[in-house]
Design a protein around this motif. Structure first.
Motif: not given
Length: 269
Positions: A88-93
């Motif tokens: 989820r964190l990696d998917s954040l801009p």
């Protein structure tokens, strides 16, 4: 993997899957250094089970516990879902700190940040420089180590000015009066209206297109008459901001990305 969870005067340390309880005089919000995110542990009287979410606006990992839940269970729960958290964190801009050369929006238009330097703080100023070949630049003069906080304060003032003007316009249309207009660094909502008639707004609205800021101002002005979201409230919003649906959609789709921009550490003072 090593991490610490703090809540309610106790602190749990998880090391290589083994858990132990340590006493702590104060609850703490800890940093998950291995994934670069803040961890918050909350107890909620209405929670029936452990829940886990990642805040897109604050880049924080939030674990919510029922009142009767032991911290030991929270640590196990988080450890079991750590791969989901990382995904989820990696998917954040990516975050965009206020640094020399960074690109940020201002009133919906892309600008570059330029720290022009200077020795004396009293000579510091901020100006917009337009060129034909490149993006407009927000030029921040003065010592470069102070430039990010100086830019933040300037953006807050610009937001305050824009919002005061928009609020005054909409309030006049409805023959209403806002007691106060306040700009804050809030992440859970774009604006709010108190029962005393004070309106609060996120400073990041100055980054959005003008019609978006104008809609949020109109929305909160309408709350001066209707402290709800019923049909009469939306009739007032439509009266003073007929194209509000477009702005609402913009905030829903693009609004969260505005939280990418800001100073690396301290808030404006």
């Amino acid at each position: 993997m090593s991490m610490r969870i703090g809540f309610g005067g106790k602190r749990m340390k998880i090391i290589n899957g083994r858990r132990s309880i340590e006493l702590s005089s104060k609850p703490k919000s800890m940093q998950l250094d291995d994934i670069g995110a803040q961890l918050e542990v909350r107890r909620h009287p209405g929670a029936r089970r452990l829940t886990l979410r990642v805040s897109r606006t604050r880049r924080a990992v939030i674990v919510t516990l029922p009142l009767q839940c032991d911290l030991d269970e929270a640590g196990t729960f988080l450890h079991r879902h750590i791969d989901w958290v990382r995904a989820r964190l990696d998917s954040l801009p990516n975050q965009v700190p206020f640094e020399n050369g960074a690109a940020i929006p201002l009133r919906g238009e892309p600008h570059t940040i330029s720290f022009s330097g200077g020795i004396r703080a009293r000579d510091a100023g901020i100006a917009i420089r337009n060129t034909r070949s490149t993006l407009p630049a927000i030029v921040v003069a003065g010592p470069t180590d102070l430039a990010p906080s100086r830019l933040t304060r300037w953006l807050w003032k610009e937001a305050q000015s824009d919002l005061e003007a928009s609020v005054a316009h909409h309030a006049n249309l409805l023959s209403l009066e806002a007691k106060r207009v306040v700009v804050r660094d809030q992440t859970s909502r774009w604006g709010s209206c108190s029962t005393t008639g004070a309106l609060s707004f996120s400073w990041r609205l100055v980054l959005a297109p003008g019609f978006v800021l104008d809609y949020v101002a109109a929305h909160e002005v309408a709350h001066l008459a209707e402290m709800n979201h019923g049909p009469r409230f939306w009739k007032l919003v439509n009266k003073i901001c007929p194209e509000f649906e477009t702005a609402k959609q913009w905030l829903q789709v693009l609004g969260p990305d505005l939280h990418r921009y800001g100073p690396s550490h301290a808030r404006a003072r």
